[in-house]
Write a protein that holds these residues in place. Structure first.
Motif, PDB file in Angstrom:
ATOM      1  N   PRO A 129      18.642  -4.022  -1.447  1.00 13.00           N
ATOM      2  CA  PRO A 129      19.515  -2.842  -1.475  1.00 13.00           C
ATOM      3  C   PRO A 129      19.188  -1.967  -0.270  1.00 13.00           C
ATOM      4  O   PRO A 129      18.021  -1.812   0.096  1.00 13.00           O
ATOM      5  CB  PRO A 129      19.151  -2.152  -2.793  1.00 13.00           C
ATOM      6  N   ALA A 130      20.213  -1.412   0.366  1.00 18.39           N
ATOM      7  CA  ALA A 130      19.976  -0.675   1.599  1.00 18.39           C
ATOM      8  C   ALA A 130      20.248   0.813   1.475  1.00 18.39           C
ATOM      9  O   ALA A 130      19.821   1.595   2.330  1.00 18.39           O
ATOM     10  CB  ALA A 130      20.819  -1.260   2.723  1.00 18.39           C
ATOM     11  N   GLY A 131      20.937   1.229   0.430  1.00 14.93           N
ATOM     12  CA  GLY A 131      21.178   2.662   0.291  1.00 14.93           C
ATOM     13  C   GLY A 131      22.135   2.952  -0.844  1.00 14.93           C
ATOM     14  O   GLY A 131      22.770   2.045  -1.378  1.00 14.93           O
ATOM     15  N   TYR A 132      22.199   4.213  -1.269  1.00 20.51           N
ATOM     16  CA  TYR A 132      23.106   4.594  -2.363  1.00 20.51           C
ATOM     17  C   TYR A 132      23.438   6.076  -2.217  1.00 20.51           C
ATOM     18  O   TYR A 132      22.809   6.789  -1.428  1.00 20.51           O
ATOM     19  CB  TYR A 132      22.447   4.332  -3.721  1.00 20.51           C
ATOM     20  N   THR A 133      24.439   6.535  -2.964  1.00 23.28           N
ATOM     21  CA  THR A 133      24.681   7.968  -3.073  1.00 23.28           C
ATOM     22  C   THR A 133      24.630   8.337  -4.551  1.00 23.28           C
ATOM     23  O   THR A 133      24.709   7.471  -5.419  1.00 23.28           O
ATOM     24  CB  THR A 133      26.061   8.362  -2.531  1.00 23.28           C
ATOM     25  N   GLU A 134      24.497   9.637  -4.828  1.00 19.70           N
ATOM     26  CA  GLU A 134      24.584  10.074  -6.217  1.00 19.70           C
ATOM     27  C   GLU A 134      26.053  10.156  -6.596  1.00 19.70           C
ATOM     28  O   GLU A 134      26.853  10.616  -5.789  1.00 19.70           O
ATOM     29  CB  GLU A 134      23.937  11.453  -6.382  1.00 19.70           C
ATOM     30  N   PRO A 135      26.411   9.706  -7.773  1.00 20.46           N
ATOM     31  CA  PRO A 135      27.835   9.728  -8.130  1.00 20.46           C
ATOM     32  C   PRO A 135      28.372  11.173  -8.222  1.00 20.46           C
ATOM     33  O   PRO A 135      27.625  12.061  -8.519  1.00 20.46           O
ATOM     34  CB  PRO A 135      27.902   9.041  -9.484  1.00 20.46           C
TER      35      PRO A 135
END
Lengths: 135, 295
Positions: A129-135
């Motif tokens: 996994p390389a990154g995410y945002t908060e929903p």
């Protein structure tokens, strides 16, 4: 039904089924509220903790499809999760692929896949996994 | 000769009443179905939905329409086969309306596979057919006598009717229809799951309590026409336990089912499923309460 008067009056002496249904419903709603309240009181919000596992590699048309599961063990959901994959080693140049998951809900899994031109068999396949945002 | 003329006239009157009923059904289908026909997620669901779930929903629609037809049909419905006929007609109107509107909006195109056509129409036909049945009774001038309604329903066991107040099963069924209507409108949208991801557990608790309070208030506190009252010596919590809480459980069940059909709960943890369900049960409970007032 006394619809002509516009309003209707509930009877004073209900059938026992009404009480049974009522009591069961109260227990169910109570249990649900209790469960969520318990979670609210005890759970400490953790940032998303993501892990990727490759479930299957197979040839799909002109490409090799790497199917993967992405799991989020934390109690916070992640959005726009990017997963990168890289095939390296062997004599050929390295190849990368990328996919974005709309959501990986808390304590849940999402499924997806990466497509490569070269066959990952016998070479090193790295997926992360390389990154995410908060929903 | 005069007798014959009267007979012909009578038949014509009956036919035009039936045609008017069909058109009202179409109108009802539009009122109920249009918001869903214009929802992007539902077009995609036409081919992404699990076919077993679609089949289950399409089959479940038949008994649902049947029971609904017993309460409010195209024609005055007294017997079970008349109710069945009304249910099937409503379903057909739902299918036709959905197909025509989806085609007109360019969502169904000739290049698409038959699977896609059928899937897209089948999903839309369910809300549209409920609308068709309700449209007939709610838009129509000739509503059935209310005492007749109670008569049909207790037909099977005649002595049970004086024990069950305001026919309990009918009340719960109507709440399910109301909940289904509002839930179906919003369940396929991404917003429902997004909201549940944004919410903390505290938000979820507040939503549950507000849903129950609104449901109860809609029916008992605000003096809407069609509202319900308690007789003076009945304690207030009686109605909460006997009607509002079962109604909320019905709304929860309907929400859970629609989310499952639309594949919003797959591979999701239980707490998360619970929270998403309570989000959808919020509009669902308002729909349930409104159904008790309107239907």
């Amino acid at each position: 039904m006394g619809k002509t008067s516009g309003r209707q009056t509930e009877t004073n002496e209900p059938h026992w089924i009404e009480w049974v249904t009522g009591v069961l419903s109260s227990l169910l709603v109570g249990a649900m509220i209790g469960w969520i309240a318990w979670q609210a009181l005890t759970a400490v919000a953790q940032p998303p903790q993501l892990s990727v596992t490759v479930t299957q590699v197979e040839k799909a048309g002109d490409f090799f499809r790497v199917e993967l599961d992405i799991a989020n063990v934390a109690n916070t959901s992640a959005a726009s999760v990017t997963v990168m994959g890289e095939i390296s080693g062997g004599d050929m140049p390295a190849e990368t692929a990328e996919v974005t998951f709309d959501y990986v809900p808390a304590q849940s899994k999402s499924r997806g896949g990466l497509l490569f031109r070269s066959n990952p068999a016998g070479r090193e396949l790295k997926v992360q996994p390389a990154g995410y945002t908060e929903p | 000769m005069a007798d014959k003329a009267v007979l012909v006239e009578e038949r014509q009157a009956r036919q035009s009443r039936f045609v008017a009923g069909l058109l009202r059904g179409g109108a009802g289908g539009l009122i109920f179905g249009l918001p869903m026909m214009m929802t992007m997620e539902l077009w995609a669901l036409g081919f992404t939905i699990h076919s077993a779930r679609l089949l289950l929903s399409a089959l479940l629609a038949i008994p649902l329409l049947f029971v609904l037809a017993q309460h409010m049909g195209f024609e005055r419905t007294f017997t079970w086969h008349e109710a069945m006929r009304d249910a099937i007609i409503a379903y057909a109107i739902g299918i036709m309306t959905s197909a025509l509107i989806l085609f007109m909006l360019g969502i169904l195109k000739s290049g698409m596979s038959a699977d896609e056509w059928v899937g897209k129409i089948a999903i839309q036909a369910i809300p549209a057919s409920i609308g068709a049945l309700l449209g007939r009774s709610q838009l129509g001038a000739e509503r059935k006598g209310d005492d007749k309604e109670d008569g049909d329903e207790d037909g099977g066991d005649g002595d049970a009717d004086d024990q069950l107040s305001t026919s309990y099963s009918r009340e719960l069924f109507m709440m399910a229809i109301g909940a289904l209507f509002l839930s179906l409108n919003v369940a396929p949208t991404e917003e429902i799951i997004l909201i549940s991801y944004k919410m903390t557990h505290w938000h979820s608790l507040a939503t549950i309590l507000v849903s129950i309070a609104l449901m109860h208030g809609f029916v008992y506190a605000l003096a809407f026409r069609g509202g319900h009252e308690l007789s003076e010596n009945t304690p207030r919590w009686h109605a909460l336990v006997r009607f509002t809480l079962p109604g909320y459980v019905v709304a929860l069940g309907v929400s859970l089912y629609t989310l499952w059909v639309f594949g919003r709960l797959d591979d999701t943890a239980w707490t998360q499923i619970l929270m998403t369900t309570t989000v959808l049960a919020f509009p669902g409970s308002i729909g349930a309460a409104a159904a008790r007032l309107i239907l």
